[in-house]
Each structure stands twice: as structure tokens, then as C-alpha cells.
Enzyme design. Structure first.
Site, PDB file in Angstrom:
ATOM      1  N   PHE A  48      47.976  30.754  51.965  1.00  9.23           N
ATOM      2  CA  PHE A  48      49.093  31.581  51.688  1.00  9.23           C
ATOM      3  C   PHE A  48      48.740  33.044  51.593  1.00  9.23           C
ATOM      4  O   PHE A  48      47.941  33.546  50.828  1.00  9.23           O
ATOM      5  CB  PHE A  48      49.849  31.198  50.356  1.00  9.23           C
ATOM      6  CG  PHE A  48      50.938  31.943  50.170  1.00  9.23           C
ATOM      7  CD1 PHE A  48      52.230  31.431  50.605  1.00  9.23           C
ATOM      8  CD2 PHE A  48      51.043  33.142  49.422  1.00  9.23           C
ATOM      9  CE1 PHE A  48      53.525  32.143  50.488  1.00  9.23           C
ATOM     10  CE2 PHE A  48      52.016  33.858  49.123  1.00  9.23           C
ATOM     11  CZ  PHE A  48      53.302  33.492  49.603  1.00  9.23           C
ATOM     12  N   LYS A  71      48.760  41.196  43.123  1.00 11.81           N
ATOM     13  CA  LYS A  71      49.240  40.587  41.766  1.00 11.81           C
ATOM     14  C   LYS A  71      48.773  41.216  40.337  1.00 11.81           C
ATOM     15  O   LYS A  71      49.675  42.171  39.909  1.00 11.81           O
ATOM     16  CB  LYS A  71      48.937  39.161  42.072  1.00 11.81           C
ATOM     17  CG  LYS A  71      49.829  38.396  42.943  1.00 11.81           C
ATOM     18  CD  LYS A  71      49.632  36.874  42.712  1.00 11.81           C
ATOM     19  CE  LYS A  71      50.793  36.188  43.394  1.00 11.81           C
ATOM     20  NZ  LYS A  71      50.405  35.610  44.837  1.00 11.81           N
ATOM     21  N   ASP A 115      41.444  37.472  50.907  1.00 12.29           N
ATOM     22  CA  ASP A 115      42.526  37.676  50.265  1.00 12.29           C
ATOM     23  C   ASP A 115      42.360  37.148  48.865  1.00 12.29           C
ATOM     24  O   ASP A 115      42.317  36.145  48.412  1.00 12.29           O
ATOM     25  CB  ASP A 115      43.720  36.834  50.773  1.00 12.29           C
ATOM     26  CG  ASP A 115      45.211  36.896  50.264  1.00 12.29           C
ATOM     27  OD1 ASP A 115      44.986  37.316  49.131  1.00 12.29           O
ATOM     28  OD2 ASP A 115      46.054  36.473  50.895  1.00 12.29           O
TER      29      ASP A 115
HETATM   30  C1  LIG Z   1      50.959  35.860  46.057  1.00 15.01           C
HETATM   31  C2  LIG Z   1      50.080  35.946  47.180  1.00 15.01           C
HETATM   32  C3  LIG Z   1      50.377  36.831  48.342  1.00 15.01           C
HETATM   33  C4  LIG Z   1      51.602  37.669  48.548  1.00 15.01           C
HETATM   34  O1  LIG Z   1      51.730  38.668  47.706  1.00 15.01           O
HETATM   35  P1  LIG Z   1      53.174  39.280  47.443  1.00 15.01           P
HETATM   36  O2  LIG Z   1      53.131  40.257  46.648  1.00 15.01           O
HETATM   37  O3  LIG Z   1      54.328  38.219  46.808  1.00 15.01           O
HETATM   38  O4  LIG Z   1      53.545  39.758  48.772  1.00 15.01           O
HETATM   39  C5  LIG Z   1      49.233  37.045  49.188  1.00 15.01           C
HETATM   40  N1  LIG Z   1      48.218  36.285  49.262  1.00 15.01           N
HETATM   41  C6  LIG Z   1      47.756  35.527  48.215  1.00 15.01           C
HETATM   42  C7  LIG Z   1      46.624  34.674  47.830  1.00 15.01           C
HETATM   43  C8  LIG Z   1      48.736  35.307  46.970  1.00 15.01           C
HETATM   44  O5  LIG Z   1      48.569  34.554  46.080  1.00 15.01           O
END
Ligand SMILES: *Cc1c(COP(=O)(O)O)cnc(C)c1O
Length: 396
Positions: free
Chosen positions: A131, A247, A218
């Protein structure tokens, strides 16, 4: 399902509860009912809700200066960039307002790096089950057909490998000469708290060095102390070329960062990329204070010790439940994989005033705030285990 009585697009199947106040690990509804938050707004409010230091910093900054523009120097942004580079071993930062935006910056860096190497159509290796966000490029990078369905055409320039399989990545690199980067989550969060083999990131790092491509981690969810280190890669003592986080960075104020080593960062020149809001004084002040509190209150050590305590206790209490496949976690990023779909558990826990999440249909996801103490942990474990037992008893 009843049609919602408001004017919002129905992008979320919202739970029937409205929170109006928060304090530490607690949230209060508009019916003045008290809930324990074991999800932290999905790994965002690591310091809990309305942390006095953060509230004070935001209020103070709001009364001083909230926004100028990236047309000018922003002192707090420079300070935050320096601090994040110092904590992560990276060299330069770009700030956006979300995880997806920070990933977009990384994807653009990977492309510009590829072109710089003379690759015509630079391609990024991404993983199954991953994700990375909801913008078109990050949605394409995301390994979830359900999330992509209906939004085609997707963005070209991505190739997919199974997660936790360095050999598969090696094979792609052997068969394709246009790869410029690997984009990967150190633990897959939305994908089900999937923790790879301890050698995985190191193997990817070696492949990246051999092929002179970028390792882009990420750490939007795993970053900012969540797993018991500032960033997950520090468990493995490797260094990525690009690091993405968001986050938990601002404890609730929207901010995301794409950090890069100098040889990558230098490929951006004025005009290459930008953001109106990104890195504004208000968001940066919140992030700086968040980092400050995490350091002063030793919350990374706490995430490690309380996380270990929770995983051990859950393993112990659920060991005889045949519907529980595995309890796993790193720091305060914890998953309980069931061998049956279990989304109803979210509602059952909500009835018991405990906020949790189920992801990938059968993985209970716990992301408690980094300030969680042993009493909080024991309360959460008791409620959760009772809910799980009641749920699985009904399955028989
Ligand atoms: C939540 C998340 C995203 C997206 O972040 P947003 O602030 O919702 O755009 C991207 N990568 C990972 C691993 C995430 O958990």
C-alpha cells in the site's frame, strides 16, 4: 446500508460513532462515552490525543505564523529537515502533506534518476499486497487490485514482485534493464502486518548496490518510532537511498516527508517539484515538537518494551484458540492473523469501547499510541481477547 444523511462522498463506510474530544489514549464521543484508542488514527497520534506539549506548540505557532510559501525560506522547515536527516542518516528532505504525496516525490526522484542513467522508460519494482496511497501513481504502485479497479488507466512504469522474496526481485533485475528503483514497505501495514524475513531488506539493499538502483523505503506507517526504532531500516543497520514517511510525523497535523541521499536529492532543481502547503511553519512546528517529545519521554524504548509485552501476552492468551493463526509484531505495530475473515471484530470491540482495525480481511491490526503503558496494554488485551474468544466460539 442507509444512505448517509450528509453531503460527503461515501469513500468510507464509517462506524456509527463521532468523537469530539481526546486525551492521551482516550477518545470521547458526542454521547460522552469513553473509548480506548488502540489504533491512534491509523498510526498517526503516537503521542496520544491533545498532548499538552503538541497542543501548546500548535497554538503558539498558529498565533505566530502558519503559512508563507515555499517561495521564501522557512526556518522551521529547515530545522525539521536537519533533524530528520540527523535521525535517519539521509541528506535532504522534501515536505508534502501526506504519505501519498511523499511517495509521489520518491517516484519522481526514481524516474529522474533513471533518466539521468540513460534509461528511456525508468521502471520501479513494487510488491504484491503493498500500500502506497490513493493518488494515481501511488495507487498504481499499490498491490491491491480492489483498490485499483475502476480507476484505469493506471500509470506506466511499475513492475510487481512478490513480497519477502528477494530472489524474485533478482530475477526481474536480470530480465529487465530499465529498472531504476525498488519501492517497498519494511513491514506491510495495510497488507496485513506482514513482517518479512530479517534478511530481506539487506538482500534488497545488496541488489540495489549491484545494479546501481535506488532502495526506496516507504516508512509512512513504520516510521517515527512505531516499530521501536525511529525508522524500521535501523533494525537492520542498512541505509536506504530514499526514505518516505508521514503518518506519525506530525501527531495529527498533516505532513509527509521524502528524504534522500545527496546523489539522488541533487537531481531535483528549482521547478522540478513543489507543494503549496508542504512544510509550512505550522505543520513543521508540530513535527519538531512531536520528535522532541518522543526523544524526551523515551517513547521509542517504550514502543519496543510495551510492544513486546503485548505480543507475548497475546500469544500466551490466544495459544489455545484454533482460529488464531499467528500473533506477530514489531514494537507497537501488531497483527493477529485469524484463519477466518473477522471484520466484525471491529464492531464487537467498538461495543466494548475499544478501537481496533482489521485489515486484509482477517488480520486484527493494533497500532496503539507510543505512550501506551502497561495498564493500558492489560486493559486492551483483556477486552480484545474476550471479543476474539466470543467471536470464535460463535464460529463453531
Ligand atoms: C497510509 C500509508 C500511505 C498513504 O498515506 P496517506 O497519508 O494516506 O496519503 C502510504 N504508504 C503507507 C505504507 C501507508 O501506510
Amino acid at each position: 446500508m442507509t444512505k448517509s444523511a450528509n453531503s460527503l462522498m461515501s469513500t468510507y463506510a464509517r462506524k456509527p460513532v463521532t468523537f469530539v474530544k481526546g486525551e492521551g489514549v482516550w477518545l470521547y464521543s458526542n454521547k460522552n462515552e469513553k473509548y480506548m484508542d488502540a489504533l491512534s488514527g491509523i498510526a498517526v497520534c503516537g503521542l496520544g490525543h491533545a498532548h499538552p506539549k503538541i497542543s501548546q506548540a500548535i497554538a503558539d505557532q498558529a498565533a505566530t505564523l502558519t503559512h508563507t510559501s515555499n517561495i521564501y525560506h522557512i526556518e522551521l522547515q529547515e530545522k525539521l529537515g536537519n533533524k530528520l536527516c540527523q535521525l535517519s542518516g539521509m541528506d535532504a528532505a522534501f515536505f508534502g502533506n501526506s504519505g501519498a504525496e511523499a511517495n509521489e516525490a520518491a517516484i519522481k526522484l526514481a524516474r529522474v534518476y533513471g533518466h539521468h542513467k540513460g534509461i528511456n522508460e525508468p521502471t520501479i519494482i513494487v510488491m504484491e499486497n503493498s500500500f502506497h496511497g490513493r493518488t494515481m501513481a501511488t495507487l498504481t504502485a499499490t498491490g491491491n487490485r480492489k483498490a485499483q479497479a475502476g480507476f484505469e488507466p493506471l500509470v506506466p512504469g511499475f513492475i510487481r514482485a512478490p513480497y519477502n522474496d528477494a530472489q524474485a526481485v533478482k530475477k526481474i533485475l536480470k530480465n529487465h534493464t530499465n529498472i531504476s528503483a525498488i519501492l517497498v514497505e519494511p513491514i506491510q501495514g495495510e497488507g496485513g502486518i506482514n513482517i518479512p524475513a530479517s534478511s530481506y531488506l539487506t538482500e534488497l539493499k545488496t541488489l540495489c548496490e549491484q545494479h546501481e538502483i535506488l532502495l526506496m523505503l516507504d516508512e509512512v506507517q513504520t516510521g517515527n518510532g512505531r516499530t521501536g526504532e525511529w525508522f524500521y531500516f535501523q533494525h537492520d543497520s542498512i541505509q536506504p537511498d530514499v526514505l518516505i514517511t508521514a503518518k506519525g510525523l506530525g501527531n495529527g497535523l498533516p505532513i509527509g516527508a521524502c528524504l534522500a541521499k545527496k546523489y539522488v536529492a541533487d537531481l531535483f532543481v528549482p521547478g522540478s517539484h513543489g507543494s503549496t502547503f508542504g512544510g509550512n511553519p505550522l505543520a513543521c512546528r508540530a513535527a519538531l515538537e512531536t520528535i522532541n517529545v518522543i526523544e524526551k519521554e523515551n517513547l521509542i524504548d517504550n514502543a519496543h518494551s510495551i510492544g513486546t509485552y503485548i505480543v507475548d501476552a497475546l500469544k500466551n492468551k490466544l495459544s489455545t484458540n484454533s482460529h488464531v493463526k499467528e500473533v506477530r509484531g514489531k514494537g507497537l505495530m501488531i497483527g493477529i492473523e485469524m484463519n477466518t475473515p473477522c471484520v466484525e471484530l471491529v464492531d464487537h470491540c467498538l461495543d466494548k469501547k475499544l478501537l481496533i482495525n482489521v485489515t486484509a480481511e482477517r488480520v486484527i491490526r493494533l497500532l496503539p499510541p507510543l505512550i501506551f503503558n502497561k495498564n493500558n496494554a492489560n486493559d486492551m488485551i483483556e477486552t480484545l481477547v474476550n471479543c476474539i474468544e466470543a467471536f470464535t466460539d460463535n464460529l463453531k
